[in-house]
Design a protein around this motif. Sequence first.
Motif, PDB file in Angstrom:
ATOM      1  N   GLY A  72       9.059 -18.884   8.334  1.00 44.29           N
ATOM      2  CA  GLY A  72      10.366 -18.796   7.685  1.00 44.29           C
ATOM      3  C   GLY A  72      10.443 -17.722   6.627  1.00 44.29           C
ATOM      4  O   GLY A  72      11.371 -17.680   5.824  1.00 44.29           O
ATOM      5  N   HIS A  73       9.471 -16.833   6.607  1.00 45.29           N
ATOM      6  CA  HIS A  73       9.454 -15.757   5.616  1.00 45.29           C
ATOM      7  C   HIS A  73      10.411 -14.645   6.028  1.00 45.29           C
ATOM      8  O   HIS A  73      10.590 -14.366   7.211  1.00 45.29           O
ATOM      9  N   SER A  74      11.060 -14.050   5.061  1.00 47.86           N
ATOM     10  CA  SER A  74      11.863 -12.869   5.369  1.00 47.86           C
ATOM     11  C   SER A  74      11.636 -11.855   4.263  1.00 47.86           C
ATOM     12  O   SER A  74      11.098 -12.179   3.217  1.00 47.86           O
ATOM     13  N   GLY A  75      12.057 -10.650   4.514  1.00 54.56           N
ATOM     14  CA  GLY A  75      11.806  -9.590   3.539  1.00 54.56           C
ATOM     15  C   GLY A  75      10.535  -8.865   3.896  1.00 54.56           C
ATOM     16  O   GLY A  75      10.078  -8.938   5.037  1.00 54.56           O
ATOM     17  N   LYS A  76       9.947  -8.203   2.892  1.00 56.08           N
ATOM     18  CA  LYS A  76       8.776  -7.414   3.248  1.00 56.08           C
ATOM     19  C   LYS A  76       7.508  -7.928   2.578  1.00 56.08           C
ATOM     20  O   LYS A  76       7.547  -8.733   1.658  1.00 56.08           O
ATOM     21  N   ILE A  77       6.396  -7.418   3.091  1.00 53.00           N
ATOM     22  CA  ILE A  77       5.087  -7.777   2.553  1.00 53.00           C
ATOM     23  C   ILE A  77       4.545  -6.568   1.813  1.00 53.00           C
ATOM     24  O   ILE A  77       4.711  -5.434   2.264  1.00 53.00           O
ATOM     25  N   THR A  78       3.921  -6.791   0.656  1.00 45.98           N
ATOM     26  CA  THR A  78       3.314  -5.650  -0.039  1.00 45.98           C
ATOM     27  C   THR A  78       1.840  -5.946  -0.301  1.00 45.98           C
ATOM     28  O   THR A  78       1.434  -7.094  -0.450  1.00 45.98           O
ATOM     29  N   ILE A  79       1.062  -4.872  -0.341  1.00 46.54           N
ATOM     30  CA  ILE A  79      -0.349  -4.976  -0.707  1.00 46.54           C
ATOM     31  C   ILE A  79      -0.571  -4.088  -1.915  1.00 46.54           C
ATOM     32  O   ILE A  79      -0.213  -2.916  -1.904  1.00 46.54           O
ATOM     33  N   GLN A  80      -1.148  -4.658  -2.965  1.00 51.24           N
ATOM     34  CA  GLN A  80      -1.322  -3.922  -4.212  1.00 51.24           C
ATOM     35  C   GLN A  80      -2.792  -3.638  -4.469  1.00 51.24           C
ATOM     36  O   GLN A  80      -3.653  -4.477  -4.222  1.00 51.24           O
ATOM     37  N   SER A  81      -3.059  -2.448  -4.990  1.00 50.91           N
ATOM     38  CA  SER A  81      -4.433  -2.096  -5.375  1.00 50.91           C
ATOM     39  C   SER A  81      -4.388  -0.829  -6.205  1.00 50.91           C
ATOM     40  O   SER A  81      -3.375  -0.137  -6.232  1.00 50.91           O
ATOM     41  N   ASN A  82      -5.506  -0.531  -6.873  1.00 53.43           N
ATOM     42  CA  ASN A  82      -5.600   0.806  -7.449  1.00 53.43           C
ATOM     43  C   ASN A  82      -5.773   1.766  -6.290  1.00 53.43           C
ATOM     44  O   ASN A  82      -6.434   1.457  -5.309  1.00 53.43           O
ATOM     45  N   SER A  83      -5.185   2.955  -6.407  1.00 55.62           N
ATOM     46  CA  SER A  83      -5.239   3.851  -5.250  1.00 55.62           C
ATOM     47  C   SER A  83      -6.393   4.838  -5.321  1.00 55.62           C
ATOM     48  O   SER A  83      -6.633   5.559  -4.372  1.00 55.62           O
ATOM     49  N   ASP A  84      -7.117   4.887  -6.444  1.00 58.07           N
ATOM     50  CA  ASP A  84      -8.225   5.846  -6.502  1.00 58.07           C
ATOM     51  C   ASP A  84      -9.472   5.267  -5.846  1.00 58.07           C
ATOM     52  O   ASP A  84      -9.489   4.115  -5.412  1.00 58.07           O
ATOM     53  N   GLY A  85     -10.509   6.097  -5.766  1.00 60.15           N
ATOM     54  CA  GLY A  85     -11.806   5.640  -5.258  1.00 60.15           C
ATOM     55  C   GLY A  85     -11.790   5.203  -3.810  1.00 60.15           C
ATOM     56  O   GLY A  85     -12.592   4.371  -3.397  1.00 60.15           O
ATOM     57  N   GLY A  86     -10.864   5.731  -3.013  1.00 58.68           N
ATOM     58  CA  GLY A  86     -10.851   5.406  -1.591  1.00 58.68           C
ATOM     59  C   GLY A  86     -10.360   4.003  -1.285  1.00 58.68           C
ATOM     60  O   GLY A  86     -10.582   3.464  -0.207  1.00 58.68           O
ATOM     61  N   ARG A  87      -9.681   3.359  -2.254  1.00 56.38           N
ATOM     62  CA  ARG A  87      -9.205   1.986  -2.044  1.00 56.38           C
ATOM     63  C   ARG A  87      -7.925   1.955  -1.225  1.00 56.38           C
ATOM     64  O   ARG A  87      -7.619   0.960  -0.567  1.00 56.38           O
ATOM     65  N   LYS A  88      -7.165   3.028  -1.325  1.00 51.28           N
ATOM     66  CA  LYS A  88      -5.828   3.022  -0.766  1.00 51.28           C
ATOM     67  C   LYS A  88      -5.845   3.067   0.764  1.00 51.28           C
ATOM     68  O   LYS A  88      -5.115   2.315   1.409  1.00 51.28           O
TER      69      LYS A  88
END
Lengths: 308, 549
Positions: free
Chosen positions: B385-401
């Motif tokens: 029943g979920h609607s909308g979007k999904i986000t993933i958060q992280s620091n983007s440096d150090g190859g994490r992104k």
Amino acid sequence: MGRYLLRRLLQFVPVFLGTTFIVYTLVWAVPGDPFAGKCGERQCPDTFVSLMTERYGLNDPLVVQYFTYLGKVLTGNLGETFSGVSISEQLLNSAPITVRLAIVALLIQIVIGVVAGVVTGIRGRGYLDNLVLVSTLFLISLPTFVTGSVLQILLGVEWGIIDPTVSAQATWGELIVPGFVLGSISMAYVTRLTRTSITENKHADYVRTAIAKGQPGRRVVFVHLLRNSAIPVVTFLGTDLGSLMGGAIVTEGVFNINGIGGLIFRNIAEKEGVMVTTIVTLLVLVYLLMSLIVDLLYAVLDPRIRYD
Amino acid sequence: MGSKAVALTAAPLTIALVLTGCGGGGGGAPAGNATADATISIYGTNPPGNMLPANATDAGSAKMQEGLYSQLVGYGADDGRPFDQVAESITSADKKVYNVKLRKGWKFHDGTEVKAKNFVDAWNWGAYGPNAQLSATWFKQIDGFDDVYTKDPDGASGPQKPPTPASKTMKGLKVIGDHEFEITLKAPFSVFTTVIGYTPFAPLPDKFFADPEAFAKNPIGNGPLKFVSFTPNVEIRMTRNDEFPLDQKKVKFRNLVIKIYSQQEAAYKDLLSGQLDFIETLPPSAKAGGKYKTELGDRLLTAKLLSISTLTVPSYLPEYGSLDLRKAIALAVNRDQITKTVLADTYVPADGWVNDNIEGYEKGVCGEFCEYDPAKAKEYYARSGHSGKITIQSNSDGGRKEPLEAACNSIKNAIGVECTFVGATNFGEFRNIIDGSKLTGLGRSDWGADYAEIENFLNPLHRTGGSSNDSKTSNPQLDALLAQADATADRAEAIRLYQQAHRLLPTYFPSIPLWMERGVGARSDNLATATMSFKRRLEYASVTVKGNG
């Protein structure tokens, strides 16, 4: 001349106060907490954060913090970073290396750039001129990072002629390749600037007069032509020294040189406000000093310019 | 025109070449010498803290700490199993009161003997609130910790200060003799004998207590390496402690230089050309396309890292509350493909919340949900029943992104829901978001075990109020099981209970397991042998240098 010098030096004071204040304010305006992320994937203990905040006076209003800082600077005590390392010690370690690097870069610019500019300017259109134009265009279009990495991989890793990185001592010899990389773009500009300036002045009245007087060609070029053509080049080189010192972040990173550029970069990331303000202020002073020297050099190069 | 351009750029280069022929040199390890006189250099980063054992939480200082201090127990190089080091024996009948006997004649680098009070005093100092050590809460299991460490009533940012603690010493620590002391815990804790091998539990010599600040600048330890000098942003130098009594951790080379780099790239190039002897991590450029495998050949080192990478699901976000949604996301990530391509085989897919190198690991705890199945993912998503979007958060440096963007794409393609990566500029900022419960979607939650126990994957991460419970989830059933396991004296039985707790996680998915890192590092040609430990560090005792190479 003396009064002019004094007036210029006095101007340093308000500029110094202004830049330190602006930089200080800006550092703390950047969002983020200097103590976040220090404990890995865990949250730092409250006691740690509270103690550090108190020890470094971070709870005081910004203006109070700024004047405390200013007071410390004027008494010659720059204090410590959050990790308890003396700021002046770090500066004294890095500054001489950066100065050496900048001087190497500047020398390379002057020697290669000016010579190539003079030769092509005097000879005019031809094979050599085209060659220099193309190669300077090539250098200008390459970002420092690319020049640095390519030279490092070829000379350091593949051929083993130099060490890929510079040692802690950063001797003059070790800094030649990084200096070349750092100065390469400006070197190309210097070449073009000198060439244009020489070509322009080649047909000036005073050159024609000198030739008509029967002066030897070498004297015409070096005493009359070069001296008068040097003004735009000197202006460029003067301000460039400042940017060579502060803008070496990329070169310093590639060759792992412990210089001022890298120091600023790291300390901005770690929100070491005092450190950043101090270095930036130093760089501003370098710029001011260089532009003063350039202005004074004008009078030497062009007798028509007088300061009083 | 092409050849002209090449010719002309070659000219200044040749000049530079000729000029540098006489320069350069400097630094690096002598390859010809035998191990006993060798100086080796390893990759390092600038330590952000003041490097007292209870304050060193970063990788940069840890490398020095590891050589400088020896704790009661040490960890085996390969599997991280603890063994008695400074302790001669540690005994406990009920896992609440521990009796520690020390080896006699173990000396600090200044010649004074390591006595029971050196441990007790050091631990008390580290835990004492006003000393503000980063690792203070590591002592929280000891009885009397709450008397020496008080919480800030309104949090760190509030105007109030934490009240001054009632005592400077923990009543759970009792010196019995020069070489014997007793530790009483608040509650039984079965893996405590493993915990005390961690950095903050180091002993400190008498000299430290006279002037801690001066000591921090010139530390004296009891470990296999002695401190020589530290030049900020440049290097840390150490030298062998010839008096070190324990063969298992004794180093064979003479000097260690921890060279500080601002960029991994530069260090990696130094390693390739033999100017650096060890690096425990490879820069993204070397990982790209698996290039490191051909570049390094037999110089490649691997470690059995004890880590797990997950996506934490914040319990404070109602839109992610549905279990079906969590399962759908878990099903939608193509772990096989991402670990092979984006992560260049330096990671492997995870099938649970515990690393597979840990004693007590069970295969497939996450079960079918950690296997890529777009059809089933769609099915579960429809039910959520979920609607909308999904986000993933992280620091983007150090190859994490990059890997997380790939995960997002995988989710998008499998379920057909929009997924975006939200980056923070650096780790500090990202931790601020997590600690302040300000995640707006799924968050990266990577964990490297502090010591080799299954307990370390459960208590800190999933127990209510755990130090790294990033999802802020609370499950009373799990808490009860973990408390019971902590209090169980029998090791096998304790592990069984921890396993039971682990199997509870797929019933509510506080986080979504992604992958486990396989540590890759490299040594130089100068070294004959080198082992990388489970903590992703060079095992100093394992290093031998090639003779007359």
